[in-house]
Design a protein around this motif. Structure first.
Motif, PDB file in Angstrom:
ATOM      1  N   LYS A 156       0.836  -1.194   0.000  1.00 13.00           N
ATOM      2  CA  LYS A 156       0.000   0.000   0.000  1.00 13.00           C
ATOM      3  C   LYS A 156       0.875   1.250   0.000  1.00 13.00           C
ATOM      4  O   LYS A 156       1.931   1.289   0.627  1.00 13.00           O
ATOM      5  N   PRO A 157       0.440   2.307  -0.686  1.00 18.54           N
ATOM      6  CA  PRO A 157       1.197   3.574  -0.651  1.00 18.54           C
ATOM      7  C   PRO A 157       1.225   4.157   0.752  1.00 18.54           C
ATOM      8  O   PRO A 157       0.297   3.973   1.546  1.00 18.54           O
ATOM      9  N   ASP A 158       2.320   4.853   1.056  1.00 14.72           N
ATOM     10  CA  ASP A 158       2.426   5.526   2.348  1.00 14.72           C
ATOM     11  C   ASP A 158       1.659   6.854   2.354  1.00 14.72           C
ATOM     12  O   ASP A 158       1.349   7.376   3.425  1.00 14.72           O
ATOM     13  N   SER A 159       1.381   7.391   1.190  1.00 14.35           N
ATOM     14  CA  SER A 159       0.724   8.699   1.098  1.00 14.35           C
ATOM     15  C   SER A 159      -0.768   8.584   1.407  1.00 14.35           C
ATOM     16  O   SER A 159      -1.377   7.527   1.243  1.00 14.35           O
ATOM     17  N   ASP A 160      -1.340   9.709   1.855  1.00 11.58           N
ATOM     18  CA  ASP A 160      -2.780   9.797   2.081  1.00 11.58           C
ATOM     19  C   ASP A 160      -3.454  10.070   0.738  1.00 11.58           C
ATOM     20  O   ASP A 160      -3.215  11.102   0.092  1.00 11.58           O
ATOM     21  N   LEU A 161      -4.308   9.141   0.296  1.00  9.17           N
ATOM     22  CA  LEU A 161      -4.920   9.236  -1.026  1.00  9.17           C
ATOM     23  C   LEU A 161      -6.280   9.926  -1.018  1.00  9.17           C
ATOM     24  O   LEU A 161      -6.885  10.125  -2.076  1.00  9.17           O
ATOM     25  N   ARG A 162      -6.783  10.292   0.143  1.00  4.32           N
ATOM     26  CA  ARG A 162      -8.168  10.760   0.270  1.00  4.32           C
ATOM     27  C   ARG A 162      -8.483  11.926  -0.670  1.00  4.32           C
ATOM     28  O   ARG A 162      -9.537  11.972  -1.303  1.00  4.32           O
ATOM     29  N   THR A 163      -7.552  12.876  -0.790  1.00  2.29           N
ATOM     30  CA  THR A 163      -7.829  14.087  -1.574  1.00  2.29           C
ATOM     31  C   THR A 163      -8.146  13.765  -3.023  1.00  2.29           C
ATOM     32  O   THR A 163      -9.019  14.399  -3.639  1.00  2.29           O
ATOM     33  N   TYR A 164      -7.485  12.768  -3.586  1.00  2.00           N
ATOM     34  CA  TYR A 164      -7.683  12.447  -5.001  1.00  2.00           C
ATOM     35  C   TYR A 164      -9.113  11.973  -5.292  1.00  2.00           C
ATOM     36  O   TYR A 164      -9.565  12.031  -6.436  1.00  2.00           O
ATOM     37  N   TYR A 165      -9.812  11.509  -4.274  1.00  2.00           N
ATOM     38  CA  TYR A 165     -11.168  10.989  -4.459  1.00  2.00           C
ATOM     39  C   TYR A 165     -12.240  12.024  -4.125  1.00  2.00           C
ATOM     40  O   TYR A 165     -13.408  11.830  -4.465  1.00  2.00           O
ATOM     41  N   THR A 166     -11.864  13.089  -3.451  1.00  2.00           N
ATOM     42  CA  THR A 166     -12.870  14.006  -2.912  1.00  2.00           C
ATOM     43  C   THR A 166     -12.812  15.419  -3.480  1.00  2.00           C
ATOM     44  O   THR A 166     -13.774  16.174  -3.312  1.00  2.00           O
ATOM     45  N   ASP A 167     -11.721  15.817  -4.123  1.00  2.00           N
ATOM     46  CA  ASP A 167     -11.594  17.215  -4.540  1.00  2.00           C
ATOM     47  C   ASP A 167     -12.229  17.517  -5.889  1.00  2.00           C
ATOM     48  O   ASP A 167     -12.249  18.667  -6.331  1.00  2.00           O
ATOM     49  N   LYS A 168     -12.734  16.466  -6.575  1.00  2.00           N
ATOM     50  CA  LYS A 168     -13.417  16.621  -7.865  1.00  2.00           C
ATOM     51  C   LYS A 168     -12.533  17.307  -8.916  1.00  2.00           C
ATOM     52  O   LYS A 168     -13.021  18.053  -9.776  1.00  2.00           O
ATOM     53  N   LYS A 169     -11.234  17.040  -8.816  1.00  2.00           N
ATOM     54  CA  LYS A 169     -10.292  17.535  -9.816  1.00  2.00           C
ATOM     55  C   LYS A 169      -9.793  16.376 -10.664  1.00  2.00           C
ATOM     56  O   LYS A 169      -9.911  15.208 -10.283  1.00  2.00           O
ATOM     57  N   THR A 170      -9.217  16.707 -11.813  1.00  2.00           N
ATOM     58  CA  THR A 170      -8.675  15.689 -12.704  1.00  2.00           C
ATOM     59  C   THR A 170      -7.279  15.303 -12.238  1.00  2.00           C
ATOM     60  O   THR A 170      -6.426  16.179 -12.052  1.00  2.00           O
ATOM     61  N   HIS A 171      -7.062  13.995 -12.043  1.00  2.00           N
ATOM     62  CA  HIS A 171      -5.759  13.514 -11.578  1.00  2.00           C
ATOM     63  C   HIS A 171      -5.169  12.538 -12.586  1.00  2.00           C
ATOM     64  O   HIS A 171      -5.888  11.763 -13.232  1.00  2.00           O
ATOM     65  N   LEU A 172      -3.866  12.606 -12.707  1.00  2.00           N
ATOM     66  CA  LEU A 172      -3.124  11.772 -13.651  1.00  2.00           C
ATOM     67  C   LEU A 172      -2.485  10.608 -12.899  1.00  2.00           C
ATOM     68  O   LEU A 172      -1.699  10.816 -11.962  1.00  2.00           O
ATOM     69  N   TYR A 173      -2.814   9.391 -13.289  1.00  2.00           N
ATOM     70  CA  TYR A 173      -2.281   8.180 -12.663  1.00  2.00           C
ATOM     71  C   TYR A 173      -1.272   7.542 -13.622  1.00  2.00           C
ATOM     72  O   TYR A 173      -1.587   7.314 -14.797  1.00  2.00           O
ATOM     73  N   THR A 174      -0.082   7.269 -13.097  1.00  2.00           N
ATOM     74  CA  THR A 174       1.002   6.743 -13.926  1.00  2.00           C
ATOM     75  C   THR A 174       1.631   5.537 -13.246  1.00  2.00           C
ATOM     76  O   THR A 174       1.936   5.575 -12.044  1.00  2.00           O
ATOM     77  N   LEU A 175       1.854   4.474 -14.030  1.00  2.00           N
ATOM     78  CA  LEU A 175       2.564   3.280 -13.578  1.00  2.00           C
ATOM     79  C   LEU A 175       3.799   3.102 -14.458  1.00  2.00           C
ATOM     80  O   LEU A 175       3.696   3.140 -15.689  1.00  2.00           O
ATOM     81  N   VAL A 176       4.952   2.909 -13.814  1.00  2.00           N
ATOM     82  CA  VAL A 176       6.205   2.681 -14.526  1.00  2.00           C
ATOM     83  C   VAL A 176       6.776   1.352 -14.054  1.00  2.00           C
ATOM     84  O   VAL A 176       7.000   1.159 -12.847  1.00  2.00           O
ATOM     85  N   LEU A 177       7.012   0.441 -14.998  1.00  2.00           N
ATOM     86  CA  LEU A 177       7.678  -0.832 -14.712  1.00  2.00           C
ATOM     87  C   LEU A 177       9.002  -0.855 -15.462  1.00  2.00           C
ATOM     88  O   LEU A 177       9.040  -0.611 -16.678  1.00  2.00           O
ATOM     89  N   ASN A 178      10.083  -1.155 -14.735  1.00  2.00           N
ATOM     90  CA  ASN A 178      11.409  -1.147 -15.323  1.00  2.00           C
ATOM     91  C   ASN A 178      11.945  -2.567 -15.480  1.00  2.00           C
ATOM     92  O   ASN A 178      11.607  -3.467 -14.697  1.00  2.00           O
ATOM     93  N   PRO A 179      12.807  -2.776 -16.473  1.00  2.00           N
ATOM     94  CA  PRO A 179      13.375  -4.113 -16.685  1.00  2.00           C
ATOM     95  C   PRO A 179      14.204  -4.634 -15.515  1.00  2.00           C
ATOM     96  O   PRO A 179      14.448  -5.836 -15.428  1.00  2.00           O
TER      97      PRO A 179
END
Length: 545
Positions: A156-179
């Motif tokens: 689980k992420p250490d950051s508090d994710l609550r704001t991303y679900y409640t502020d009604k703003k557009t958020h960019l989600y990025t996943l990076v997998l390295n070799p």
């Protein structure tokens, strides 16, 4: 756009290239089994960029599934994988997901029959139900020994994710997998989670080399007790187990004025039996009990009893003391044996290739907005795509945001306790500063006598009042025959400069003229040469006049 495998901004205003699933979910009631949730391409309700459109989940409490083919399959080799897309919970989110699935490349992949059991390689994105805020990164790992797939969940992420679900703003989600088997999860281009595919997944990619023997059992005589009662201990002869924990206080004395014959409670004399009271059905009526007025001024009413106190002789039930167990063998554990299912995969990055991207969601909230899907193996290209898409939205939303004061007021309306914080951090220091500045005492100007007493340096420039007094004294000296008006004229400029004191910048002849008019020096000769009277006397007298 640079090297990429998939790019979708929906700005054409259509679902061209996307396939809405017509399948039914297995093992589910017929009424809700069908993937009949509605999708639409439209602008956000409160769009700050006119003409910017996205994919919107329109229905609530329904199954939704939609997918699209990549330009070409993504194969995990020597290049990283970067997946990013935007989400806006326009109406908030009660319970539901907004994650994407990268559908595995298989011969029987049919997007028209896309369901929850369709094989996927990676699942990534936000999910929330109740107060559980999640940001999934899950990949399916193939067991090299059995050929079966098992889901591996990132920590689980250490950051508090609550704001991303409640502020009604557009958020960019990025996943990076390295070799090198490392991963990064970013929200709005800020790192919120990272780790290793080998160390930070649950369950681990590689099983333990040894496991507990399932056929090993604890011997019946195995003693796991670290302490036991002393078998040689004997209860003392004077140990009284029957002594009560409390006893009446023999030293207590009944207070004077105690009313033994008065009850603490009496029937309410003003109570009246209800008219509908039926003694056959309800029994004999009794007035409700109220405190006895006679006891209000008395120390107590009723039969007096001695108060209870702790019994000093109370010991309770005797138990033998505890000692170390001489037969203690420790906590028993089954023996370890080689794990028959052990394998070692040192390159979990080499996952199953995928050829499509899909959204398979259930949500109790509608109007979830998706936009700017992008899959590439070049991080710079992904960042340029993010700047041209999400970066523009962020700038537009930021320009439309209310000022700091408005934001603070809105936050306080949702969380009233913030008013206390505002008062303590803003208002209170401001009030203290005003009080300090307005009530500080100004230092009054020192009089010449005070300079004389304290040796404090006297200012070189005299105020207007002193100048006026000096001018009056000068005029009086010139016009008064008693003082000898010509005396000042006879003093040369050189003598005047010699008799001027730097501490006061006051000429001695002026002070002498003023001093000679003073009653204390009424008998002083008007023609007395300079130096006859001490300079300090003239200065002192000049100050007093």
């Amino acid at each position: 756009m640079g090297e990429h495998f998939f790019a979708e901004s929906f700005d054409r205003g259509t679902l061209d290239g996307w396939v809405v699933s017509n399948a039914k979910k297995e093992d589910t009631d017929e009424d809700i089994a069908k993937y009949d949730g509605k999708w639409s391409v439209e602008e956000m309700k409160d769009s700050k960029l006119p003409g910017d459109q996205g994919l919107v989940l329109k229905s609530r409490a329904k199954h939704h599934a939609i997918s699209a083919q990549l330009l070409r399959p993504f194969t995990f080799d020597t290049q990283p994988l970067i997946v990013q897309y935007e989400v806006n919970f326009q109406s908030g989110i009660d319970c539901g997901g907004a994650y994407v699935k990268l559908l595995s490349q298989t011969p029987d992949l049919d997007l028209d029959q896309f369901v929850d059991k369709t094989p996927y390689t990676i699942m990534f994105g936000p999910d929330k139900c109740g107060e559980d805020y999640k940001l999934h990164f899950i990949f399916r790992h193939k067991n090299p020994k059995t050929g079966e797939y098992e889901e591996k969940h990132a920590k689980k992420p250490d950051s508090d994710l609550r704001t991303y679900y409640t502020d009604k703003k557009t958020h960019l989600y990025t996943l990076v997998l390295n070799p090198d088997n490392t991963f990064e999860v970013l929200v709005d281009q800020t790192l919120v989670n990272s780790g290793s595919l080998l160390k930070d997944m649950t369950p681990p990619v590689n099983p333990a080399a040894e496991v507990e023997d399932p056929d090993d059992y604890k011997p019946e005589d195995w003693d796991e007790r670290p302490k036991i009662q002393d078998p040689d201990a004997v209860k003392p002869e004077d140990w009284d187990e029957d002594a009560p924990a409390q006893m009446p206080d023999e030293d207590a004395v009944k207070p004077d004025g105690w009313l033994d014959d008065e009850a603490e409670y009496i029937g309410d004399p003003d109570a009246v039996k209800p008219e509908d009271w039926d003694e056959d059905m309800d029994g004999e009526w009794e007035a409700p009990q109220v405190p006895n007025p006679a006891c209000e001024t008395a120390p107590g009413c009723g039969a007096w009893k001695r108060p209870m106190i702790d019994n000093p002789n109370y010991k309770g039930k005797w138990k033998p003391p505890m000692i170390d167990n001489p037969n203690y063998q420790g906590v028993w554990k089954p023996r370890k044996i080689p794990n028959p299912a052990f394998f070692e995969d040192l390159h979990p990055f080499r996952m199953t290739a995928f050829s499509a991207v899909g959204l398979e969601l259930w949500s109790m909230t509608s109007d979830i907005f998706f936009d700017n899907f992008f899959i590439t193996n070049d991080r710079n290209t992904a960042e340029r795509w993010a700047t041209d898409g999400w970066g523009l939205k962020k700038a537009a939303e930021g320009a439309a945001d209310p000022g700091l004061a408005t934001q603070m007021m809105n936050a306080a309306e949702e969380r009233p306790w913030l008013w206390v914080v505002y008062v303590l951090t803003v208002a209170l220091p401001l009030v203290l500063i005003i009080i300090f500045c307005c009530t500080g005492k100004k230092k009054s100007a020192a009089t010449p006598a005070e300079y004389k007493k304290t040796d404090e340096p006297q200012p070189d420039v005299k105020d207007e009042e002193e100048e006026e007094k000096a001018e009056e004294a000068d005029e009086a000296e010139e016009s008064s025959p008693e003082v000898g008006g010509g005396r000042s004229a006879e003093i040369s400029q050189e003598q005047e400069e010699q008799t001027r004191t730097p501490e006061t910048n006051v000429s001695r002849p002026i002070c002498r003229a003023a001093a000679c008019r003073h009653p204390k020096l009424a008998n002083a000769p008007p023609t007395q040469p300079p130096g006859k009277y001490p300079v300090d006397s003239f200065l002192d007298l000049c100050s007093t006049t």
